[in-house]
Design a protein around this motif. Structure first.
Motif, short mmCIF file in Angstrom:
data_model
loop_
_atom_site.label_atom_id
_atom_site.label_comp_id
_atom_site.label_asym_id
_atom_site.label_seq_id
_atom_site.Cartn_x
_atom_site.Cartn_y
_atom_site.Cartn_z
N VAL A 1 0.89 -1.39 -0.01
CA VAL A 1 -0.14 0.05 0.03
C VAL A 1 1.01 1.23 0.00
O VAL A 1 0.64 2.01 -0.54
CB VAL A 1 -0.84 -0.12 1.16
N ALA A 2 1.92 1.19 0.81
CA ALA A 2 2.96 2.30 0.98
C ALA A 2 3.42 2.63 -0.57
O ALA A 2 3.50 3.79 -0.89
CB ALA A 2 4.03 2.09 1.89
N ASP A 3 3.92 1.70 -1.12
CA ASP A 3 4.56 1.60 -2.32
C ASP A 3 3.70 2.21 -3.56
O ASP A 3 3.76 2.85 -4.41
CB ASP A 3 5.11 0.36 -3.01
N MET A 4 2.31 1.94 -3.27
CA MET A 4 1.51 2.22 -4.37
C MET A 4 0.61 3.79 -4.05
O MET A 4 -0.03 4.27 -4.67
CB MET A 4 0.24 1.46 -4.15
N GLY A 5 1.38 4.34 -2.91
CA GLY A 5 0.71 5.47 -2.56
C GLY A 5 -0.60 5.56 -2.04
O GLY A 5 -1.31 6.52 -2.30
N GLY A 6 -0.96 4.52 -1.50
CA GLY A 6 -2.48 4.25 -1.06
C GLY A 6 -3.44 4.32 -2.10
O GLY A 6 -4.48 4.33 -1.49
N LYS A 7 -3.14 4.10 -3.35
CA LYS A 7 -4.31 3.99 -4.17
C LYS A 7 -3.79 3.11 -5.45
O LYS A 7 -2.67 3.15 -5.88
CB LYS A 7 -4.85 5.26 -4.56
N GLY A 8 -4.77 2.49 -6.12
CA GLY A 8 -4.69 1.53 -7.28
C GLY A 8 -5.13 0.40 -7.36
O GLY A 8 -5.92 -0.29 -6.21
N ASN A 9 -5.19 -0.40 -8.44
CA ASN A 9 -5.30 -1.85 -8.53
C ASN A 9 -4.38 -2.81 -8.10
O ASN A 9 -3.23 -2.61 -8.69
CB ASN A 9 -6.17 -2.14 -9.74
N VAL A 10 -4.95 -4.13 -7.49
CA VAL A 10 -4.04 -4.87 -7.27
C VAL A 10 -4.38 -6.23 -7.96
O VAL A 10 -5.56 -6.70 -7.79
CB VAL A 10 -3.85 -5.13 -5.74
N LEU A 11 -3.44 -7.21 -8.58
CA LEU A 11 -3.87 -8.27 -9.13
C LEU A 11 -3.33 -9.35 -7.82
O LEU A 11 -2.48 -9.22 -7.29
CB LEU A 11 -3.01 -8.75 -10.26
N VAL A 12 -4.42 -10.08 -7.42
CA VAL A 12 -4.20 -11.18 -6.22
C VAL A 12 -4.14 -12.45 -6.68
O VAL A 12 -5.33 -12.92 -7.43
CB VAL A 12 -5.29 -10.78 -5.29
N PHE A 13 -3.14 -13.00 -6.31
CA PHE A 13 -3.32 -14.59 -6.62
C PHE A 13 -3.93 -15.40 -5.35
O PHE A 13 -3.36 -15.09 -4.36
CB PHE A 13 -1.95 -15.37 -6.78
N ASN A 14 -4.92 -15.87 -5.45
CA ASN A 14 -5.72 -16.64 -4.27
C ASN A 14 -6.09 -18.11 -4.73
O ASN A 14 -7.09 -18.38 -4.47
CB ASN A 14 -6.76 -15.53 -3.93
N GLY A 15 -5.14 -18.84 -5.22
CA GLY A 15 -5.58 -20.31 -5.59
C GLY A 15 -5.46 -21.18 -4.22
O GLY A 15 -5.81 -22.16 -4.52
N PHE A 16 -4.72 -20.78 -3.30
CA PHE A 16 -4.59 -21.60 -2.11
C PHE A 16 -5.17 -21.25 -0.73
O PHE A 16 -4.56 -21.14 0.30
CB PHE A 16 -3.05 -21.99 -1.92
N TYR A 17 -6.34 -20.58 -0.88
CA TYR A 17 -6.96 -20.23 0.42
C TYR A 17 -7.12 -21.36 1.12
O TYR A 17 -7.17 -21.22 2.25
CB TYR A 17 -8.22 -19.60 -0.11
N SER A 18 -7.20 -22.45 0.83
CA SER A 18 -7.38 -23.72 1.73
C SER A 18 -6.15 -24.17 2.39
O SER A 18 -6.34 -24.85 3.27
CB SER A 18 -7.96 -24.71 0.72
N VAL A 19 -5.11 -23.43 2.01
CA VAL A 19 -3.71 -23.64 2.84
C VAL A 19 -4.04 -22.65 4.16
O VAL A 19 -4.00 -21.58 3.58
CB VAL A 19 -2.54 -23.53 1.98
N PRO A 20 -3.77 -23.32 5.14
CA PRO A 20 -3.98 -22.33 6.39
C PRO A 20 -2.93 -21.04 6.40
O PRO A 20 -3.86 -19.98 6.40
CB PRO A 20 -3.64 -23.16 7.58
N VAL A 21 -1.92 -21.09 5.99
CA VAL A 21 -1.08 -19.97 6.03
C VAL A 21 -1.51 -18.95 5.00
O VAL A 21 -1.42 -17.79 5.03
CB VAL A 21 0.46 -20.29 6.06
N CYS A 22 -1.82 -19.39 3.79
CA CYS A 22 -2.29 -18.54 2.86
C CYS A 22 -3.46 -17.89 3.31
O CYS A 22 -3.82 -16.52 2.80
CB CYS A 22 -2.35 -19.51 1.42
N LYS A 23 -4.45 -18.56 3.90
CA LYS A 23 -5.54 -17.88 4.35
C LYS A 23 -5.35 -16.69 5.36
O LYS A 23 -5.68 -15.79 5.11
CB LYS A 23 -6.63 -18.87 4.97
N ILE A 24 -4.50 -16.78 5.94
CA ILE A 24 -4.23 -16.04 7.20
C ILE A 24 -3.64 -14.84 6.58
O ILE A 24 -3.88 -13.77 6.55
CB ILE A 24 -2.98 -16.52 8.03
N ARG A 25 -2.53 -15.14 5.51
CA ARG A 25 -2.02 -13.94 4.82
C ARG A 25 -2.80 -12.97 4.01
O ARG A 25 -3.23 -11.95 3.78
CB ARG A 25 -0.80 -14.30 3.94
#
Lengths: 333, 343
Positions: A151-175
């Motif tokens: 967020v800091a690098d983006m200056g608090g605005k903009g669009n993010v591409l998010v990879f979310n294929g492993f939400y079933s993996v507990p550590v990925c869920k937390i992150r």
């Protein structure tokens, strides 16, 4: 003769005193740990990623250091094989089992069987109610830190591409949940829907083509600000894709600290924005220490966090080097 | 027993052509084959003596249980090789079998998680498995595509459909049938182990105890002769691919029970399935695939991994030894077929 004898005794006494005081300064229990005569079973779902391999090695090295015998099992990322190995392992009745990652839905009934057989179970980066202790990084922390850096690098605005294929993996869920939580405070940072899906195997290639497609879909500079993934192998593909497309305004963020990614972050021209580097080797070792403590009758907390380090463009030269040195020492590139 | 006799007759015409060479070759083949079996026996004997706990009933039942899924799949593969002939490049082979199992498992687990009962879900899995088998049959028999290529294409179709259905995720599943397979037991033998025992008995009875099985060997061993004798070769070959799909569906139910879920990556099993079917030929006098031979080699593969783990030898060696044995058996097989291969 007597003179040298006296000298020897004196030296010994001095050495002993020094050793004692050192022991007192460092954690008192560390010196007493021993696994002499103990057999420790180690089961990992796979070791094809840097993180997995380092943790797996950390466990084995530490068990040997403490004088124990290791039964090391690598399932080659095959669930069937891991289950068969665990089943045979239970029959071998080791003094403790350390389980490293894998599919919780598949594993949980078998972890239950380990406990039913009276074998103490410890896990590495695998949160399950059946384990006596889970040793891992503080993923709540990591998730928030990498999100805030982004967020800091983006200056608090903009669009993010998010990879979310492993939400079933507990550590990925937390992150991922931490990322979402951080973004609630920055409404101008938006996740592009639908989210991208990271895969195993062919993670890098797949991430590369996913990101390339998305950049083609949003051709104006600045329309995409960042790419986020819950680990750093998709980050490799994403970074290559961003650079190949000449879209250097896009920065990539990931977690784990594979040497390849740390090098990218250290390279000022690279689009890799930051990576949260974990210490998998230390995590593996620490889980063995926990097992040794438990077997010695000491109390062990349900989880142990091994510190991770946020490596960004500003601190990369200084903070990244120790990680690269450790990787080189282990012979992993 | 009777099946091998018939096969001998079917192959006899080749042998009369090359009688001169073949006597010496046959003796050499026998020696090499016995050598291979001796190697198997030696490995087992070593485990019996040195691997702690190897011979305990508990451990052996564990291995049978661990072999159930591979066993059922290997029967499917073996039936295809019997019906299509065991020529490695042009004969029968079903490369789609493991991916088919993955698809069936995904269908089964998805339907269960949507609230359909065991009956409907199992039925759907079997229908899907047999449909994929029928697709193979259509491509091989109907369109005349080389089985190696036809089933490779179907492999991709099945794998793609599985991915579409599950989005590459783990689909958890639980049901009364799964619960029974996981924890049921009878006479001290677990339900999963029984599944292999019963399935083996049925398939061995069908392939080696009926006229149907005998004709299947005739079709695979010498299609021209079988056709001349009035057998419908396309029907028998198609049947083997559909049977293979059925085996994939049965294995899918077993795999979902063992993993409590359908998971991606079932395709990985293909190599072990092929290994089991190929290694099995060494247990037959004429190097033809038999269900009994396949069962022995499936158990051998299971015992190999088990014995290595008990000896605390790195699991990485298992693949190496397995690969070396396959190479050995395939080499012996080609050597034994040398005379036939030259025609």
């Amino acid at each position: 003769m007597t003179g040298s004898m006296k000298g020897l005794v004196k030296a010994l006494a001095l050495g002993l005193a020094a050793a004692c005081s050192l022991a007192a300064i460092s954690s008192a229990s560390a010196e007493e740990l021993s696994l002499k005569g103990k057999r420790i079973g180690v089961s990992a779902i796979g070791t094809d990623h840097y993180w997995d391999l380092m943790a797996f090695r950390g466990i084995q090295d530490r068990v040997k250091e403490l004088g124990g015998e290791v039964i090391a099992l690598d399932a080659g990322r095959k669930d069937q094989q891991q289950i068969a190995q665990l089943q045979t392992l239970i029959a071998q009745k080791p003094d403790a089992i350390i389980e490293q990652l894998g599919n919780l839905e598949v594993l949980n009934p078998w972890l239950q069987k380990i406990r039913d057989a009276g074998i103490p179970l410890f896990t590495v980066d695998t949160a399950t109610p059946h384990a006596i202790n889970n040793t891992t990084s503080n993923n709540y922390n990591i998730g928030a830190e990498i999100a805030l850096q982004m967020v800091a690098d983006m200056g608090g605005k903009g669009n993010v591409l998010v990879f979310n294929g492993f939400y079933s993996v507990p550590v990925c869920k937390i992150r991922y949940d931490q990322l979402k939580y951080v973004l609630t405070s920055f409404p101008d940072v938006k996740i592009v829907e639908p989210e991208l899906r990271d895969v195993i195997p062919n993670t890098v290639q797949s991430a590369y083509s996913n990101v390339t497609d998305m950049l083609t879909k949003s051709p104006e500079k600045g329309s995409i600000g960042a790419v986020w993934a819950c680990w750093d192998v998709p980050q490799i593909g994403a970074t290559q894709a961003v650079e190949a497309a000449g879209r250097n305004e896009v920065k990539t963020y990931g977690i784990d600290g594979s040497p390849e990614v740390i090098k990218m972050v250290m390279d000022s021209k690279s689009s890799a924005g930051a990576v949260a580097a974990q210490q998998p080797y230390e995590i593996g070792k620490t889980s063995v220490d926990n097992a040794a403590r438990y077997l010695a009758g000491q109390k062990v907390a349900p989880f142990t966090f091994v510190p991770a380090v946020l490596i960004n463009k500003e601190n990369a030269a200084e903070k990244g080097k120790p990680f690269l040195d450790a990787a080189e020492k282990a012979g992993v590139k | 027993m009777s099946a091998t006799t018939l096969h001998t007759e079917a192959g006899a015409s080749d042998e009369t052509r090359t009688t001169g060479k073949s006597a010496g070759r046959r003796f050499a083949t026998l020696v090499v084959r016995l050598g291979a079996i001796a190697a198997f026996a030696a490995i087992m004997a070593y485990f019996v003596v040195f691997a702690p706990g190897f011979t305990s009933t508990f451990n052996l039942i564990n291995v049978v249980e661990q072999s159930a899924i591979l066993g059922v799949l290997a029967y499917g593969m073996t039936s295809v090789i019997i019906g299509g002939g065991s020529d490695v490049t042009e004969g029968g082979i079903d490369l789609s079998i493991a991916a088919n199992m993955g698809l069936c498992a995904a269908v089964y687990a998805t339907l269960l998680s949507m609230g359909y009962g065991d009956f409907l879900s199992v039925l759907a899995a079997i229908a899907v498995g047999m449909a994929v088998g029928a697709l193979n049959a259509l491509a091989v028999v109907g369109l005349g595509i080389l089985p190696l290529l036809a089933t490779l294409a179907v492999l991709n179709v099945a794998a793609g459909m599985e991915l579409t259905l599950t989005q590459n995720t783990v689909v958890g599943a639980s049901s009364p049938l799964l619960g029974f397979l996981v924890s049921g037991s009878f006479l001290g033998i677990s339900a999963l182990a029984w599944a292999l025992i019963v399935f083996s008995a049925i398939i061995i009875a069908i392939i080696h105890g009926t006229a149907f099985g005998l004709r299947l060997y005739a079709v695979g061993g010498h299609p021209e002769a079988a056709r001349a004798a009035g057998l419908s070769v396309p029907f028998y070959v198609s049947f083997t691919y559909v049977l293979s799909g059925f085996c994939a569906a049965v294995a899918s139910v077993l795999t979902v029970s063992r993993l409590s879920a359908s998971t991606p990556g079932s395709g990985e099993l293909l190599l072990s399935v092929l290994a089991a079917a190929l290694l099995g030929t060494v247990f037959s006098r004429r190097f033809v695939p038999t269900m009994g031979g396949t069962l022995l080699s499936v158990l051998f593969i299971g015992l190999l991994a088990n014995g290595f783990q008990l000896l605390n030898v790195s699991s990485y060696w298992v693949n190496g030894v397995q690969g070396a044995l396959i190479l050995l058996v395939v080499a012996i097989t080609s050597f034994a077929r040398g005379s036939e291969g030259s025609r």
